[in-house]
Design a protein around this motif. Structure first.
Motif, PDB file in Angstrom:
ATOM      1  N   VAL A   5       0.930  -1.517  -0.352  1.00 63.18           N
ATOM      2  CA  VAL A   5       0.272  -0.122  -0.470  1.00 63.18           C
ATOM      3  C   VAL A   5       0.768   1.047   0.168  1.00 63.18           C
ATOM      4  N   ALA A   6       1.776   1.458   0.751  1.00 64.62           N
ATOM      5  CA  ALA A   6       2.924   2.351   0.994  1.00 64.62           C
ATOM      6  C   ALA A   6       4.041   2.292  -0.306  1.00 64.62           C
ATOM      7  N   GLY A   7       4.218   1.541  -1.013  1.00 61.86           N
ATOM      8  CA  GLY A   7       4.310   1.119  -1.939  1.00 61.86           C
ATOM      9  C   GLY A   7       5.767   1.877  -1.542  1.00 61.86           C
ATOM     10  N   LEU A   8       6.757   0.807  -1.516  1.00 61.20           N
ATOM     11  CA  LEU A   8       7.757  -0.028  -1.077  1.00 61.20           C
ATOM     12  C   LEU A   8       7.654  -0.992  -1.748  1.00 61.20           C
ATOM     13  N   ASP A   9       6.818  -1.523  -1.681  1.00 56.47           N
ATOM     14  CA  ASP A   9       6.883  -3.149  -2.949  1.00 56.47           C
ATOM     15  C   ASP A   9       5.687  -3.124  -3.538  1.00 56.47           C
ATOM     16  N   GLN A  10       5.998  -3.993  -4.808  1.00 54.02           N
ATOM     17  CA  GLN A  10       5.021  -3.396  -6.113  1.00 54.02           C
ATOM     18  C   GLN A  10       3.779  -4.609  -5.761  1.00 54.02           C
ATOM     19  N   PRO A  11       2.789  -4.688  -5.905  1.00 58.85           N
ATOM     20  CA  PRO A  11       1.556  -5.927  -5.362  1.00 58.85           C
ATOM     21  C   PRO A  11       1.760  -6.807  -7.083  1.00 58.85           C
ATOM     22  N   THR A  12       1.761  -7.898  -7.073  1.00 58.88           N
ATOM     23  CA  THR A  12       1.647  -8.449  -7.999  1.00 58.88           C
ATOM     24  C   THR A  12       0.278  -8.280  -8.962  1.00 58.88           C
ATOM     25  N   SER A  13      -0.842  -8.133  -8.332  1.00 59.54           N
ATOM     26  CA  SER A  13      -2.345  -7.667  -9.056  1.00 59.54           C
ATOM     27  C   SER A  13      -2.901  -6.454  -8.080  1.00 59.54           C
ATOM     28  N   GLY A  14      -3.891  -6.183  -8.800  1.00 53.93           N
ATOM     29  CA  GLY A  14      -4.446  -5.357  -7.156  1.00 53.93           C
ATOM     30  C   GLY A  14      -4.402  -3.622  -8.134  1.00 53.93           C
ATOM     31  N   THR A  15      -5.269  -2.544  -6.931  1.00 56.73           N
ATOM     32  CA  THR A  15      -4.747  -1.086  -7.785  1.00 56.73           C
ATOM     33  C   THR A  15      -4.658  -0.153  -6.064  1.00 56.73           C
ATOM     34  N   VAL A  16      -3.964   0.740  -6.096  1.00 56.36           N
ATOM     35  CA  VAL A  16      -3.519   1.299  -4.640  1.00 56.36           C
ATOM     36  C   VAL A  16      -3.949   2.477  -5.184  1.00 56.36           C
ATOM     37  N   GLN A  17      -4.170   3.189  -4.681  1.00 57.36           N
ATOM     38  CA  GLN A  17      -4.986   5.058  -4.954  1.00 57.36           C
ATOM     39  C   GLN A  17      -4.259   5.605  -3.871  1.00 57.36           C
ATOM     40  N   ILE A  18      -3.481   6.568  -3.652  1.00 59.51           N
ATOM     41  CA  ILE A  18      -3.054   7.491  -2.211  1.00 59.51           C
ATOM     42  C   ILE A  18      -3.267   9.151  -3.317  1.00 59.51           C
ATOM     43  N   LEU A  19      -4.331   9.976  -2.655  1.00 62.28           N
ATOM     44  CA  LEU A  19      -4.989  11.026  -2.775  1.00 62.28           C
ATOM     45  C   LEU A  19      -4.905  11.096  -4.120  1.00 62.28           C
ATOM     46  N   GLY A  20      -5.730   9.993  -5.161  1.00 62.19           N
ATOM     47  CA  GLY A  20      -6.349  10.059  -6.289  1.00 62.19           C
ATOM     48  C   GLY A  20      -5.790   9.825  -7.108  1.00 62.19           C
ATOM     49  N   LYS A  21      -4.497   9.506  -6.565  1.00 70.02           N
ATOM     50  CA  LYS A  21      -3.176   9.503  -7.796  1.00 70.02           C
ATOM     51  C   LYS A  21      -2.482   7.472  -7.896  1.00 70.02           C
ATOM     52  N   GLU A  22      -2.719   6.909  -8.909  1.00 72.59           N
ATOM     53  CA  GLU A  22      -3.314   5.217  -8.977  1.00 72.59           C
ATOM     54  C   GLU A  22      -1.259   4.807  -8.607  1.00 72.59           C
ATOM     55  N   THR A  23      -0.689   4.981  -7.631  1.00 66.28           N
ATOM     56  CA  THR A  23       0.659   4.361  -7.459  1.00 66.28           C
ATOM     57  C   THR A  23       0.778   3.164  -7.521  1.00 66.28           C
ATOM     58  N   SER A  24       0.257   2.512  -7.751  1.00 65.26           N
ATOM     59  CA  SER A  24       0.251   0.788  -8.185  1.00 65.26           C
ATOM     60  C   SER A  24       0.954   1.366  -9.655  1.00 65.26           C
ATOM     61  N   ALA A  25       0.235   2.385 -10.433  1.00 64.52           N
ATOM     62  CA  ALA A  25       1.029   2.360 -11.641  1.00 64.52           C
ATOM     63  C   ALA A  25       2.061   2.763 -11.816  1.00 64.52           C
ATOM     64  N   MET A  26       2.722   3.654 -10.966  1.00 64.82           N
ATOM     65  CA  MET A  26       3.579   4.115 -11.540  1.00 64.82           C
ATOM     66  C   MET A  26       4.590   3.322 -11.319  1.00 64.82           C
ATOM     67  N   GLY A  27       6.126   3.494 -11.643  1.00 65.76           N
ATOM     68  CA  GLY A  27       7.289   3.853 -12.036  1.00 65.76           C
ATOM     69  C   GLY A  27       8.290   3.891 -10.850  1.00 65.76           C
ATOM     70  N   ARG A  28       8.887   2.552 -10.000  1.00 63.72           N
ATOM     71  CA  ARG A  28       9.696   3.295  -8.519  1.00 63.72           C
ATOM     72  C   ARG A  28      10.166   4.734  -8.568  1.00 63.72           C
ATOM     73  N   SER A  29      10.723   4.812  -9.608  1.00 66.58           N
ATOM     74  CA  SER A  29      11.285   6.599  -9.268  1.00 66.58           C
ATOM     75  C   SER A  29       9.969   7.868  -8.998  1.00 66.58           C
ATOM     76  N   GLN A  30       8.971   7.346  -9.714  1.00 65.17           N
ATOM     77  CA  GLN A  30       8.076   7.687  -9.834  1.00 65.17           C
ATOM     78  C   GLN A  30       7.345   7.571  -7.746  1.00 65.17           C
ATOM     79  N   ARG A  31       6.645   6.212  -7.609  1.00 62.50           N
ATOM     80  CA  ARG A  31       6.413   6.294  -6.360  1.00 62.50           C
ATOM     81  C   ARG A  31       7.460   6.637  -5.547  1.00 62.50           C
TER      82      ARG A  31
END
Length: 261
Positions: free
Chosen positions: A58-84
């Motif tokens: 959820v925090a973006g320190l690890d990448q989920p295998t599937s599913g989505t995470v949104q923080i403050l309206g941004k889909e962080t699970s779709a971001m690259g490592r540097s973006q996160r």
């Protein structure tokens, strides 16, 4: 996601490959949750239940295998490592069991670090006030190696208090502390939530979890149940009930396998 939600997670799963084998272990299994702004949520469960893995995903320190995470309206699970990393620096704060401080920086510099990472320096007054609140004004120039474990944890708390992030993740924040110090840390987390931050805490301590508004109970990678905070005995019973039910089911499955042989 509505404006009142700080975090929204849908069907998150995290699998790990077993070295040398074809099987994969599913540490988190289709977990969904939402965190409102200004809320304080605790996740509890037996060891190996997946609670820390869920928080890291959820925090973006690890990448989920599937599913989505949104923080403050941004889909962080779709971001690259540097973006996160850039997004976390601007919006997220962390309190880990070991403090997770930069060893080459003083306590004061560690507290001021989030401002440097997001290229928007924290006011000196905010840093000094945070150190004063956690009782470390006299240790401001010391590096982590010269601080006790409890003092390092308080530096981590001061770092969050000074930067006032929108979302705070706390992984076992009281595990290394004595009862009085742990009580203070939970009080500071409560204040952060009351000031508008969404706080998500992972803990094995039923009394700590009971300080939250809401408690999520995990078992076998799933969020198995949810209850209101405030009652540590109810939290302990919920964890025990889930574990007992899981063990009974596993024993039943094993018995059935034996009967079919």
């Amino acid at each position: 996601m509505t404006e009142k939600l700080a975090v929204h997670v849908e069907q998150l799963a995290r699998e790990f490959k077993i070295p040398g084998r074809r099987e994969r272990v599913r540490a988190v299994d289709e977990a969904s949750l939402s965190l409102a702004r200004g809320s304080f949520t605790a996740i509890v469960g037996a060891s190996g239940s997946g609670k820390s893995t869920l928080m890291l995903c959820v925090a973006g320190l690890d990448q989920p295998t599937s599913g989505t995470v949104q923080i403050l309206g941004k889909e962080t699970s779709a971001m690259g490592r540097s973006q996160r990393a850039t997004f976390r620096a601007a919006n997220v704060g962390f309190i880990f069991q070991d403090g997770n401080l930069v060893s080459s920086l003083t306590a004061r510099e560690n507290v001021a670090l989030p401002g440097k990472l997001r290229h928007r320096a924290l006011k000196r007054e905010a840093v000094d006030e945070a150190l004063e609140r956690v009782g470390l004004t006299g240790q401001a120039r010391r590096r982590p190696s010269a601080l006790s474990g409890g003092e390092r944890q308080r530096v981590a708390v001061a770092r969050v208090l000074a930067s006032q992030p929108a979302v705070i993740f706390a992984d076992e924040p009281t595990a290394a502390l004595d009862l009085a110090s742990g009580h203070k840390v939970l009080g500071w987390l409560r204040e952060a939530a009351d000031s508008g931050s969404a706080v998500l805490m992972v803990t094995h301590d039923a009394q700590a979890a009971a300080r939250a508004d809401r408690v999520l109970v995990m078992d076998s990678g799933r969020i198995a149940s949810e209850l209101a905070g405030g009652d540590s005995e109810a939290v302990s019973r919920a964890v025990l009930d889930e574990r007992t039910g899981h063990d009974a089911l596993a024993a039943s499955d094993k018995s059935c396998e034996g009967a079919l042989r």
